[in-house]
Design a protein around this motif. Structure first.
Motif, PDB file in Angstrom:
ATOM      1  N   THR A 172       0.594  -1.157   0.133  1.00 34.81           N
ATOM      2  CA  THR A 172       0.029   0.048   0.010  1.00 34.81           C
ATOM      3  C   THR A 172       0.802   1.309  -0.033  1.00 34.81           C
ATOM      4  O   THR A 172       0.341   2.452  -0.068  1.00 34.81           O
ATOM      5  CB  THR A 172      -0.830  -0.082   1.354  1.00 34.81           C
ATOM      6  N   SER A 173       2.308   1.120  -0.055  1.00 35.52           N
ATOM      7  CA  SER A 173       3.086   2.029  -0.216  1.00 35.52           C
ATOM      8  C   SER A 173       3.781   2.256  -1.584  1.00 35.52           C
ATOM      9  O   SER A 173       3.680   1.584  -2.222  1.00 35.52           O
ATOM     10  CB  SER A 173       4.212   2.112   1.066  1.00 35.52           C
ATOM     11  N   GLY A 174       4.536   3.386  -1.574  1.00 34.13           N
ATOM     12  CA  GLY A 174       5.130   3.485  -2.848  1.00 34.13           C
ATOM     13  C   GLY A 174       4.105   4.125  -4.117  1.00 34.13           C
ATOM     14  O   GLY A 174       3.080   4.565  -3.790  1.00 34.13           O
ATOM     15  N   PRO A 175       4.269   3.375  -5.368  1.00 29.34           N
ATOM     16  CA  PRO A 175       3.285   3.740  -6.160  1.00 29.34           C
ATOM     17  C   PRO A 175       1.850   2.881  -5.974  1.00 29.34           C
ATOM     18  O   PRO A 175       1.129   3.281  -6.514  1.00 29.34           O
ATOM     19  CB  PRO A 175       4.046   3.137  -7.594  1.00 29.34           C
ATOM     20  N   PHE A 176       1.896   2.137  -5.126  1.00 26.82           N
ATOM     21  CA  PHE A 176       0.575   1.284  -4.540  1.00 26.82           C
ATOM     22  C   PHE A 176      -0.085   2.375  -3.949  1.00 26.82           C
ATOM     23  O   PHE A 176      -1.464   1.974  -3.674  1.00 26.82           O
ATOM     24  CB  PHE A 176       1.095   0.392  -3.762  1.00 26.82           C
ATOM     25  N   ARG A 177       0.289   3.403  -3.565  1.00 26.58           N
ATOM     26  CA  ARG A 177      -0.643   4.522  -2.929  1.00 26.58           C
ATOM     27  C   ARG A 177      -1.621   5.016  -4.046  1.00 26.58           C
ATOM     28  O   ARG A 177      -2.679   5.442  -3.534  1.00 26.58           O
ATOM     29  CB  ARG A 177       0.366   5.502  -2.413  1.00 26.58           C
ATOM     30  N   TRP A 178      -1.304   5.030  -5.293  1.00 27.82           N
ATOM     31  CA  TRP A 178      -2.087   5.565  -6.366  1.00 27.82           C
ATOM     32  C   TRP A 178      -2.643   4.799  -7.278  1.00 27.82           C
ATOM     33  O   TRP A 178      -3.682   5.167  -7.893  1.00 27.82           O
ATOM     34  CB  TRP A 178      -1.174   6.816  -7.096  1.00 27.82           C
ATOM     35  N   THR A 179      -2.157   3.545  -7.466  1.00 35.05           N
ATOM     36  CA  THR A 179      -2.738   2.443  -8.506  1.00 35.05           C
ATOM     37  C   THR A 179      -2.294   1.249  -7.800  1.00 35.05           C
ATOM     38  O   THR A 179      -1.240   0.765  -7.083  1.00 35.05           O
ATOM     39  CB  THR A 179      -1.999   2.844  -9.548  1.00 35.05           C
ATOM     40  N   ARG A 180      -3.284   0.342  -7.816  1.00 36.36           N
ATOM     41  CA  ARG A 180      -3.193  -1.008  -7.114  1.00 36.36           C
ATOM     42  C   ARG A 180      -2.279  -1.979  -8.109  1.00 36.36           C
ATOM     43  O   ARG A 180      -1.907  -3.057  -7.825  1.00 36.36           O
ATOM     44  CB  ARG A 180      -4.488  -1.833  -6.929  1.00 36.36           C
ATOM     45  N   ASN A 181      -2.084  -1.308  -9.207  1.00 34.98           N
ATOM     46  CA  ASN A 181      -1.305  -2.314 -10.281  1.00 34.98           C
ATOM     47  C   ASN A 181      -0.116  -1.429 -11.052  1.00 34.98           C
ATOM     48  O   ASN A 181      -0.256  -1.301 -12.181  1.00 34.98           O
ATOM     49  CB  ASN A 181      -2.305  -2.676 -11.424  1.00 34.98           C
ATOM     50  N   PRO A 182       0.576  -0.851 -10.548  1.00 38.14           N
ATOM     51  CA  PRO A 182       1.713   0.051 -11.063  1.00 38.14           C
ATOM     52  C   PRO A 182       2.676  -0.728 -12.116  1.00 38.14           C
ATOM     53  O   PRO A 182       2.897  -0.240 -13.130  1.00 38.14           O
ATOM     54  CB  PRO A 182       2.776   0.339  -9.846  1.00 38.14           C
ATOM     55  N   LEU A 183       2.707  -1.961 -11.960  1.00 35.59           N
ATOM     56  CA  LEU A 183       3.568  -2.719 -12.872  1.00 35.59           C
ATOM     57  C   LEU A 183       2.905  -3.139 -14.386  1.00 35.59           C
ATOM     58  O   LEU A 183       3.085  -2.974 -15.237  1.00 35.59           O
ATOM     59  CB  LEU A 183       4.095  -4.037 -12.325  1.00 35.59           C
ATOM     60  N   TYR A 184       1.505  -3.366 -13.950  1.00 35.58           N
ATOM     61  CA  TYR A 184       0.487  -3.381 -15.374  1.00 35.58           C
ATOM     62  C   TYR A 184       0.321  -1.971 -15.849  1.00 35.58           C
ATOM     63  O   TYR A 184       0.547  -2.059 -17.176  1.00 35.58           O
ATOM     64  CB  TYR A 184      -0.703  -4.180 -14.933  1.00 35.58           C
ATOM     65  N   LEU A 185       0.333  -0.993 -15.130  1.00 35.73           N
ATOM     66  CA  LEU A 185       0.136   0.381 -15.880  1.00 35.73           C
ATOM     67  C   LEU A 185       1.307   0.430 -16.355  1.00 35.73           C
ATOM     68  O   LEU A 185       1.417   1.087 -17.565  1.00 35.73           O
ATOM     69  CB  LEU A 185       0.005   1.249 -14.679  1.00 35.73           C
ATOM     70  N   GLY A 186       2.510   0.112 -15.862  1.00 34.19           N
ATOM     71  CA  GLY A 186       3.933   0.338 -16.602  1.00 34.19           C
ATOM     72  C   GLY A 186       3.916  -0.508 -17.934  1.00 34.19           C
ATOM     73  O   GLY A 186       4.467   0.073 -19.266  1.00 34.19           O
ATOM     74  N   LEU A 187       3.427  -1.613 -17.980  1.00 38.53           N
ATOM     75  CA  LEU A 187       3.597  -2.543 -19.433  1.00 38.53           C
ATOM     76  C   LEU A 187       2.364  -1.714 -20.328  1.00 38.53           C
ATOM     77  O   LEU A 187       2.997  -1.584 -21.348  1.00 38.53           O
ATOM     78  CB  LEU A 187       3.038  -3.982 -19.145  1.00 38.53           C
ATOM     79  N   ALA A 188       1.531  -1.063 -20.023  1.00 37.30           N
ATOM     80  CA  ALA A 188       0.513  -0.608 -20.906  1.00 37.30           C
ATOM     81  C   ALA A 188       1.162   0.506 -21.401  1.00 37.30           C
ATOM     82  O   ALA A 188       1.015   1.095 -22.710  1.00 37.30           O
ATOM     83  CB  ALA A 188      -0.711  -0.340 -20.057  1.00 37.30           C
ATOM     84  N   THR A 189       1.729   1.373 -20.395  1.00 36.26           N
ATOM     85  CA  THR A 189       2.432   2.654 -20.930  1.00 36.26           C
ATOM     86  C   THR A 189       3.520   2.305 -21.735  1.00 36.26           C
ATOM     87  O   THR A 189       3.974   3.064 -22.781  1.00 36.26           O
ATOM     88  CB  THR A 189       2.836   3.461 -19.615  1.00 36.26           C
ATOM     89  N   LEU A 190       4.456   1.183 -21.657  1.00 31.00           N
ATOM     90  CA  LEU A 190       5.352   0.879 -22.563  1.00 31.00           C
ATOM     91  C   LEU A 190       4.793   0.576 -23.934  1.00 31.00           C
ATOM     92  O   LEU A 190       5.746   0.901 -24.838  1.00 31.00           O
ATOM     93  CB  LEU A 190       6.072  -0.455 -21.871  1.00 31.00           C
ATOM     94  N   LEU A 191       3.695  -0.073 -24.029  1.00 34.00           N
ATOM     95  CA  LEU A 191       3.232  -0.377 -25.215  1.00 34.00           C
ATOM     96  C   LEU A 191       2.993   0.848 -25.878  1.00 34.00           C
ATOM     97  O   LEU A 191       2.932   0.955 -27.268  1.00 34.00           O
ATOM     98  CB  LEU A 191       1.948  -1.286 -24.944  1.00 34.00           C
ATOM     99  N   VAL A 192       2.348   1.926 -25.232  1.00 34.54           N
ATOM    100  CA  VAL A 192       2.043   3.301 -25.449  1.00 34.54           C
ATOM    101  C   VAL A 192       3.319   4.096 -26.264  1.00 34.54           C
ATOM    102  O   VAL A 192       3.443   4.387 -27.330  1.00 34.54           O
ATOM    103  CB  VAL A 192       1.256   4.078 -24.631  1.00 34.54           C
ATOM    104  N   CYS A 193       4.383   3.828 -25.441  1.00 31.80           N
ATOM    105  CA  CYS A 193       5.722   4.381 -26.074  1.00 31.80           C
ATOM    106  C   CYS A 193       6.155   3.610 -27.105  1.00 31.80           C
ATOM    107  O   CYS A 193       6.444   4.355 -28.154  1.00 31.80           O
ATOM    108  CB  CYS A 193       6.676   4.102 -24.644  1.00 31.80           C
ATOM    109  N   PHE A 194       6.029   2.352 -27.373  1.00 37.29           N
ATOM    110  CA  PHE A 194       6.495   1.699 -28.731  1.00 37.29           C
ATOM    111  C   PHE A 194       5.757   1.966 -29.661  1.00 37.29           C
ATOM    112  O   PHE A 194       6.183   2.630 -30.894  1.00 37.29           O
ATOM    113  CB  PHE A 194       6.282   0.275 -28.445  1.00 37.29           C
ATOM    114  N   GLY A 195       4.288   2.351 -29.370  1.00 36.89           N
ATOM    115  CA  GLY A 195       3.288   2.914 -30.554  1.00 36.89           C
ATOM    116  C   GLY A 195       3.962   4.371 -31.039  1.00 36.89           C
ATOM    117  O   GLY A 195       3.830   4.626 -32.171  1.00 36.89           O
ATOM    118  N   VAL A 196       4.176   5.098 -30.149  1.00 42.33           N
ATOM    119  CA  VAL A 196       4.500   6.542 -30.563  1.00 42.33           C
ATOM    120  C   VAL A 196       5.943   6.337 -31.148  1.00 42.33           C
ATOM    121  O   VAL A 196       6.098   7.085 -32.157  1.00 42.33           O
ATOM    122  CB  VAL A 196       4.745   7.387 -29.044  1.00 42.33           C
ATOM    123  N   LEU A 197       6.762   5.694 -30.504  1.00 40.66           N
ATOM    124  CA  LEU A 197       8.217   5.656 -31.220  1.00 40.66           C
ATOM    125  C   LEU A 197       8.123   4.940 -32.651  1.00 40.66           C
ATOM    126  O   LEU A 197       8.788   5.270 -33.562  1.00 40.66           O
ATOM    127  CB  LEU A 197       9.200   4.619 -30.350  1.00 40.66           C
TER     128      LEU A 197
END
Length: 152
Positions: A79-104
Motif C-alpha cells: 500500500t506504499s510507494g506507487p501502490f498509494r495511487w494505483t493497485r497495479n503499477p507494474l501492469y500500468l507500466g506495461l501498458a504505458t510501455l506499449l503506448v511508448c512503442f506505438g509512439v516511437l
C-alpha cells in the motif's frame, strides 16, 4: 473461468500485443503522423516514466519481501510507494510501455494494442489476483481497494 486457473504471465501478454501490433503495422501501415522529433521526445519521456515508476514498484515488492508473480502467494499487502495511487503499477507500466512503442514506431496499431493489453490484464490477471488478495487479506484489502483505484 475458475479463479484457481493460473493467470497468463503479463510480460507475455505485453509481447503478444506488441508483436500483433507490429504485424498489423507491417500488413497495413496506419501511421500516427507525428513528426520524428515529437515521437522521439514523447517516446523518450514515456520510457523514462515507465522505468522510474516500474522500478519504484519492483523496489517496493523487494523492500516488503513479497513477490510480483501474479500466481504467487503474497506475503504482504503493498500500500506504499506507487501502490498509494494505483493497485497495479507494474501492469500500468506495461501498458504505458506499449503506448511508448506505438509512439516511437509511429503506429496506430501498436498504440491501439495498449487498450487490448489493458483489457487482457484486467480480465485475465487482475481479477484473479484480487480474488486471492481478498481471501488472504480480507477487510484490509477491501478498504485498500475502496481507497485506491485499480488503474489510475
Amino acid at each position: 473461468m475458475p479463479t484457481s486457473w493460473k493467470s497468463p504471465q503479463p510480460p507475455l501478454l505485453f509481447l503478444a500485443c506488441l508483436l500483433l501490433g507490429a504485424a498489423l503495422r507491417f500488413i497495413h501501415p496506419l501511421d500516427l503522423g507525428l513528426p520524428q522529433a515529437i515521437r522521439l521526445g514523447l517516446g523518450g519521456l514515456l520510457l523514462l516514466l515507465v522505468a522510474l515508476h516500474g522500478g519504484w514498484g519492483l523496489l517496493t515488492f523487494r523492500r516488503m519481501g513479497t513477490t510480483p508473480e501474479p500466481n504467487g502467494v503474497a506475503s504482504a499487502l503493498l500500500t506504499s510507494g506507487p501502490f498509494r495511487w494505483t493497485r497495479n503499477p507494474l501492469y500500468l507500466g506495461l501498458a504505458t510501455l506499449l503506448v511508448c512503442f506505438g509512439v516511437l514506431l509511429d503506429s496506430a496499431w501498436v498504440l491501439g494494442m495498449a487498450l487490448v493489453l489493458v483489457l487482457l490484464l484486467d480480465r485475465l490477471v487482475i481479477v484473479r489476483e484480487e480474488v486471492r488478495l481478498r481471501a488472504q487479506f480480507g477487510k484490509v484489502y477491501e478498504a485498500y481497494a475502496r481507497r485506491v483505484r485499480r488503474w489510475l
